[in-house]
Design a protein around this motif. Structure first.
Motif, PDB file in Angstrom:
ATOM      1  N   LYS A  96      -5.417  57.459  48.898  1.00 27.70           N
ATOM      2  CA  LYS A  96      -5.704  56.027  48.890  1.00 27.70           C
ATOM      3  C   LYS A  96      -5.271  55.436  50.227  1.00 27.70           C
ATOM      4  CE  LYS A  96      -4.726  51.697  46.427  1.00 27.70           C
ATOM      5  NZ  LYS A  96      -3.928  51.048  45.366  1.00 27.70           N
ATOM      6  N   THR A  99      -8.152  49.299  53.786  1.00 18.42           N
ATOM      7  CA  THR A  99      -9.370  49.280  54.601  1.00 18.42           C
ATOM      8  C   THR A  99      -9.047  49.175  56.087  1.00 18.42           C
ATOM      9  OG1 THR A  99      -9.485  46.879  54.258  1.00 18.42           O
ATOM     10  CG2 THR A  99     -10.791  48.276  52.788  1.00 18.42           C
ATOM     11  N   MET A 102      -8.880  52.554  57.906  1.00 15.29           N
ATOM     12  CA  MET A 102      -9.969  53.508  57.724  1.00 15.29           C
ATOM     13  C   MET A 102     -10.604  53.930  59.053  1.00 15.29           C
ATOM     14  SD  MET A 102      -9.998  54.236  54.557  1.00 15.29           S
ATOM     15  CE  MET A 102     -11.594  54.958  54.198  1.00 15.29           C
ATOM     16  N   SER A 125     -10.720  53.605  49.639  1.00 17.09           N
ATOM     17  CA  SER A 125     -10.213  52.458  50.402  1.00 17.09           C
ATOM     18  C   SER A 125      -9.929  51.295  49.460  1.00 17.09           C
ATOM     19  CB  SER A 125     -11.222  52.037  51.470  1.00 17.09           C
ATOM     20  OG  SER A 125     -12.422  51.582  50.879  1.00 17.09           O
ATOM     21  N   SER A 126      -8.985  50.465  49.866  1.00 13.42           N
ATOM     22  CA  SER A 126      -8.580  49.331  49.034  1.00 13.42           C
ATOM     23  C   SER A 126      -8.084  48.205  49.930  1.00 13.42           C
ATOM     24  CB  SER A 126      -7.474  49.762  48.067  1.00 13.42           C
ATOM     25  OG  SER A 126      -6.937  48.647  47.384  1.00 13.42           O
TER      26      SER A 126
END
Length: 290
Positions: A96, A99, A102, A125-126
């Motif tokens: 996890k 964002t 990333m 992504s979170s």
């Protein structure tokens, strides 16, 4: 509802049907001829009809046995396929990440998969910067926030260091960007609406105001993409945009990098880690140092 026959008896039927011989079936199953015969007799009693015709020189499938054979073969084929698919899924490392990291993480994971295709990774992504391993089934997570205390399940990647970036064409364009005094002539691209990053950097650089023309974005990626097109000057974490700087899509008009006190770091659940995960986390940490 009819009670299903035991799986072991069906396996014995499958092997016996392949050999049409109790002795040969027993050798493959590593049990005695008598045990094979008893299992087949028990299966026939369970079903209520014979599966084999006993002959002097071996066995022959009855009509019912011939009907059963392809069904049992299909059933075991599906079981074997399921075992393989579940094993593959369980072997995939689940990561996890917020964002904002990333753009740094994904190129490294692509590089990792080229080096170690035997240790696949999936990343989720979170917008959240945390993880709850008790309720979220991840093997590890990249977190952003205040620098954590060192520990066996925490690995620091890099500190956040803010710096303005722009397209190389802005440096010597119609409105050259050569020094801090040139900045008000350009639009400032904000990766968030609170303008915190620009305010912090400008204050450190000796300016107390956020210049007039500005545009806000929901993510760093959007602000950086607009900066690369020459729209204005974005501000972002130097480490996260290192690839863009190296490849010439962006440049740093100023040398000043301002630490925010926040960091990016790797964390994993408080349990023994598989060897593949240990290797991946160490490799990501090494790539971050580079």
């Amino acid at each position: 509802m009819n009670r299903l026959p035991p799986l072991s008896a069906l396996q014995t039927f499958l092997i016996t049907a392949q050999h049409c011989n109790f002795t040969h079936a027993g050798q493959q199953l590593n049990i005695s001829q008598g045990a094979v015969s008893r299992q087949i007799a028990g299966l026939e009693a369970h079903l209520g009809y014979a599966l084999f015709v006993r002959q002097a020189r071996g066995l022959r499938l009855t009509r019912e046995g011939q009907d059963w054979l392809p069904r049992v073969q299909q059933m075991f084929a599906l079981l074997e396929q399921g075992v393989r698919e579940v094993a593959v899924r369980s072997a995939v490392l689940q990561i996890k990440a917020p964002t904002c990291v990333m753009r740094w993480l994904l190129p490294r994971l692509i590089e990792w998969q080229a080096l170690r295709p035997d240790i696949p990774v999936e990343v989720t992504s979170s917008v959240q910067h945390g993880v709850d391993f008790q309720h979220e089934e991840f093997d590890a997570a990249v977190l952003y926030g205040p620098a954590p205390e060192p520990g066996p399940h925490t690995r620091k990647l890099f500190d956040e260091q803010l710096t303005p970036v722009c397209a190389p064409s802005l440096l010597n364009g119609n409105l050259p960007l050569q020094q801090l005094a040139d900045l008000p002539a350009h639009m400032l691209l904000h990766p968030s609406r609170d303008e915190h990053d620009w305010r912090l950097w400008l204050a450190t650089a000796g300016s107390t105001e956020v210049h007039g023309r500005r545009q806000h974005f929901e993510t760093l990626d959007m602000a950086v993409a607009m900066a690369a097109q020459g729209t204005g000057v974005a501000i972002g974490d130097w480490a996260l945009i290192a690839d863009d700087l190296r490849e010439g899509r962006l440049c740093m008009p100023f040398d000043l990098k301002v630490s925010t006190g926040s960091s990016y770091y790797l964390t994993s659940p408080d349990r023994p880690m598989p060897a593949g995960l240990i290797e991946l986390l160490k490799w990501l940490q090494t790539r971050a140092r580079q």
